[in-house]
Design a protein around this motif. Structure first.
Motif, mmCIF file in Angstrom:
data_model
loop_
_atom_site.group_PDB
_atom_site.id
_atom_site.type_symbol
_atom_site.label_atom_id
_atom_site.label_comp_id
_atom_site.label_asym_id
_atom_site.label_seq_id
_atom_site.Cartn_x
_atom_site.Cartn_y
_atom_site.Cartn_z
ATOM 1 N N MET A 12 -102.887 29.418 -38.512
ATOM 2 C CA MET A 12 -102.381 30.756 -38.187
ATOM 3 C C MET A 12 -101.048 30.667 -37.454
ATOM 4 O O MET A 12 -100.163 31.487 -37.681
ATOM 5 N N THR A 13 -100.898 29.659 -36.601
ATOM 6 C CA THR A 13 -99.630 29.461 -35.906
ATOM 7 C C THR A 13 -98.526 29.160 -36.917
ATOM 8 O O THR A 13 -97.422 29.718 -36.824
ATOM 9 N N GLU A 14 -98.838 28.315 -37.894
ATOM 10 C CA GLU A 14 -97.861 27.983 -38.940
ATOM 11 C C GLU A 14 -97.505 29.216 -39.767
ATOM 12 O O GLU A 14 -96.337 29.458 -40.054
ATOM 13 N N ILE A 15 -98.524 29.981 -40.145
ATOM 14 C CA ILE A 15 -98.287 31.189 -40.949
ATOM 15 C C ILE A 15 -97.438 32.184 -40.167
ATOM 16 O O ILE A 15 -96.492 32.766 -40.709
ATOM 17 N N ASN A 16 -97.749 32.362 -38.903
ATOM 18 C CA ASN A 16 -96.969 33.305 -38.086
ATOM 19 C C ASN A 16 -95.522 32.845 -37.926
ATOM 20 O O ASN A 16 -94.597 33.658 -37.952
ATOM 21 N N ALA A 17 -95.334 31.541 -37.787
ATOM 22 C CA ALA A 17 -93.971 31.005 -37.683
ATOM 23 C C ALA A 17 -93.203 31.242 -38.983
ATOM 24 O O ALA A 17 -92.031 31.648 -38.966
ATOM 25 N N ILE A 18 -93.865 31.013 -40.113
ATOM 26 C CA ILE A 18 -93.241 31.253 -41.423
ATOM 27 C C ILE A 18 -92.923 32.736 -41.586
ATOM 28 O O ILE A 18 -91.843 33.104 -42.062
ATOM 29 N N ASN A 19 -93.863 33.599 -41.190
ATOM 30 C CA ASN A 19 -93.631 35.048 -41.284
ATOM 31 C C ASN A 19 -92.385 35.453 -40.499
ATOM 32 O O ASN A 19 -91.566 36.239 -40.984
ATOM 33 N N ASN A 20 -92.248 34.919 -39.294
ATOM 34 C CA ASN A 20 -91.079 35.235 -38.468
ATOM 35 C C ASN A 20 -89.787 34.745 -39.120
ATOM 36 O O ASN A 20 -88.775 35.458 -39.138
ATOM 37 N N LYS A 21 -89.825 33.536 -39.660
ATOM 38 C CA LYS A 21 -88.637 32.992 -40.339
ATOM 39 C C LYS A 21 -88.284 33.837 -41.557
ATOM 40 O O LYS A 21 -87.111 34.097 -41.823
ATOM 41 N N LEU A 22 -89.315 34.252 -42.305
ATOM 42 C CA LEU A 22 -89.076 35.093 -43.478
ATOM 43 C C LEU A 22 -88.378 36.395 -43.087
ATOM 44 O O LEU A 22 -87.415 36.814 -43.741
ATOM 45 N N MET A 23 -88.859 37.016 -42.032
ATOM 46 C CA MET A 23 -88.242 38.269 -41.568
ATOM 47 C C MET A 23 -86.782 38.040 -41.181
ATOM 48 O O MET A 23 -85.912 38.841 -41.517
ATOM 49 N N LEU A 24 -86.524 36.940 -40.487
ATOM 50 C CA LEU A 24 -85.150 36.643 -40.067
ATOM 51 C C LEU A 24 -84.234 36.408 -41.264
ATOM 52 O O LEU A 24 -83.108 36.915 -41.302
ATOM 53 N N VAL A 25 -84.719 35.655 -42.245
ATOM 54 C CA VAL A 25 -83.898 35.369 -43.425
ATOM 55 C C VAL A 25 -83.640 36.654 -44.217
ATOM 56 O O VAL A 25 -82.509 36.903 -44.647
#
Length: 110
Positions: A5-18
């Motif tokens: 879940m930590t990895e998924i949340n980190a990816i979600n945040n990166k996706l939003m930023l990109v």
């Protein structure tokens, strides 16, 4: 499970930023190509992480899965908006090139 879940949340945040960076970029900005490539990698990584999470029979948190589904829908909508805008720019550019070529042909026939 919390690591996933930590990895998924980190990816979600990166996706939003990109996605934010792409949306704020000027049409002529060539760094968008790199951002789109990064976006594809992040989406692929997120998809694999979510697949692993859904495949885990011990994971039964429906609320988390629904949140991830909602986020997926948000990513799809924002990505489509970007794609449609970029396609319209390409079509406009192609139309402009054709018009210029027509004017060149007319001018060369004079």
């Amino acid at each position: 499970m919390t690591n996933s879940m930590t990895e998924i949340n980190a990816i979600n945040n990166k996706l939003m930023l990109v996605i934010d960076k792409i949306e704020k970029s000027k049409p002529e900005d060539e760094s968008v190509t790199d951002l789109v490539s990064e976006l594809q990698v992040l989406i692929d990584t997120r998809q694999k992480l979510l697949h692993a999470l859904v495949s885990d029979t011990n994971f039964t948190n429906r609320e988390v899965l629904e949140q991830q589904f909602d986020l997926t829908q948000t990513f799809i909508k924002r990505s489509r908006k970007i794609m449609d805008f970029r396609q319209s720019l390409l079509q406009t550019g192609n139309t402009t090139k054709r018009q210029i070529n027509v004017y060149k042909a007319i001018d060369s026939n004079r």
